[in-house]
Design an enzyme around this catalytic site. Structure first.
Site, PDB file in Angstrom:
ATOM      1  N   LYS A   1       0.647  -1.060  -0.375  1.00  0.00           N
ATOM      2  CA  LYS A   1       0.258   0.186  -0.013  1.00  0.00           C
ATOM      3  C   LYS A   1       1.018   1.237  -0.096  1.00  0.00           C
ATOM      4  O   LYS A   1       2.340   1.163   0.545  1.00  0.00           O
ATOM      5  CB  LYS A   1      -0.944  -0.247   1.510  1.00  0.00           C
TER       6      LYS A   1
ATOM      7  N   GLY B   1     -19.701   6.474   4.007  1.00  0.00           N
ATOM      8  CA  GLY B   1     -18.719   7.136   2.977  1.00  0.00           C
ATOM      9  C   GLY B   1     -19.533   6.829   1.281  1.00  0.00           C
ATOM     10  O   GLY B   1     -19.476   5.251   0.952  1.00  0.00           O
ATOM     11  N   VAL B   2     -19.804   8.446   0.562  1.00  0.00           N
ATOM     12  CA  VAL B   2     -19.995   8.410  -0.717  1.00  0.00           C
ATOM     13  C   VAL B   2     -18.933   8.748  -1.339  1.00  0.00           C
ATOM     14  O   VAL B   2     -19.051   9.788  -1.536  1.00  0.00           O
ATOM     15  CB  VAL B   2     -20.848   9.252  -0.548  1.00  0.00           C
ATOM     16  N   GLY B   3     -18.512   8.183  -1.320  1.00  0.00           N
ATOM     17  CA  GLY B   3     -16.996   8.005  -2.437  1.00  0.00           C
ATOM     18  C   GLY B   3     -16.638   7.562  -3.664  1.00  0.00           C
ATOM     19  O   GLY B   3     -17.863   7.513  -4.094  1.00  0.00           O
TER      20      GLY B   3
ATOM     21  N   VAL C   1     -16.737   4.350  -4.428  1.00  0.00           N
ATOM     22  CA  VAL C   1     -17.039   2.552  -4.016  1.00  0.00           C
ATOM     23  C   VAL C   1     -18.305   2.938  -3.567  1.00  0.00           C
ATOM     24  O   VAL C   1     -19.647   2.957  -3.940  1.00  0.00           O
ATOM     25  CB  VAL C   1     -16.231   1.805  -3.422  1.00  0.00           C
TER      26      VAL C   1
END
Length: 205
Positions: A80, A180-182, A184
């Site tokens: 990562k 989380g509304v990124g 994905v």
């Protein structure tokens, strides 16, 4: 933090810091395990509160990638990367190209792709400096936006869980919370809305 002790306790192979003064790039790559192949993992760009927060993130995420690749039966290990910076302000072509050169300097032990704060268009820039990148645009022979398939697998996992719990894989009418509304989360919400789910949504932005 005593980094060598952390690496030993978590069986990490390599942790590399990189600073490029012209672009202001501050990046960390963690290679957890390359037993099955070169380490694959996304590049996350966030305005971390502290350097230690960035290090903790890259360590835990690289270790998780080792297990994800192994469970998927891939000839890849886990790695990562994090770039310390605000993607809305600090993500420049100069920074991304400097990052690409950093990835290339690792000689293929680490292959990068998108993550939080980085996008397909960013991989298009990074690939100008290294071949050790994936998730770039189909126009350049890449696979494109990886978040579409990630959202699909989350959705299918939800359907499988519903079938186990309720005897049907239909999500229609269920109440679902999405944190989380990124990249994905947005694609997942589209599918859940089509299933007429009752949605509760939160996001830090």
């Amino acid at each position: 933090m005593k980094l060598f002790e952390v690496m030993e306790s978590g069986d990490y192979e390599e942790v590399v810091y990189h600073y490029e003064p012209v672009s202001g790039l501050k990046a960390i790559v963690a290679i957890h395990n390359t037993t099955l192949g070169p380490a694959l993992g996304g590049t996350r760009m966030l305005a971390y509160a502290t350097e230690e927060d960035a290090l903790n993130d890259v360590l835990r995420l690289s270790r998780a990638m080792t297990y994800k690749a192994a469970l998927a039966g891939l000839d890849l290990g886990g790695g990562k990367a994090v770039i310390i910076g605000d993607p809305s302000r600090d993500r420049t072509e100069a920074l991304l190209r400097a990052y690409g050169r950093f990835v290339h300097s690792l000689g293929g032990r680490y292959i990068t792709t998108t993550d939080v704060g980085t996008y397909t268009v960013d991989m298009d820039v990074i690939r100008r400096e290294t071949t050790y990148v994936t998730g770039y645009s189909p126009a350049f022979g890449g696979g494109g936006d990886t978040s579409i398939l990630t959202a699909l697998t989350v959705y299918l996992g939800m359907k499988a869980s519903a079938e186990e719990a309720f005897g049907t894989d239909s999500l229609k009418g269920l109440t679902v919370a999405v944190q989380g509304v990124g990249k994905v989360g947005r694609h997942l919400l589209e599918r859940l809305a089509e299933d007429n789910c009752r949605l509760y949504v939160s996001d830090v932005d």
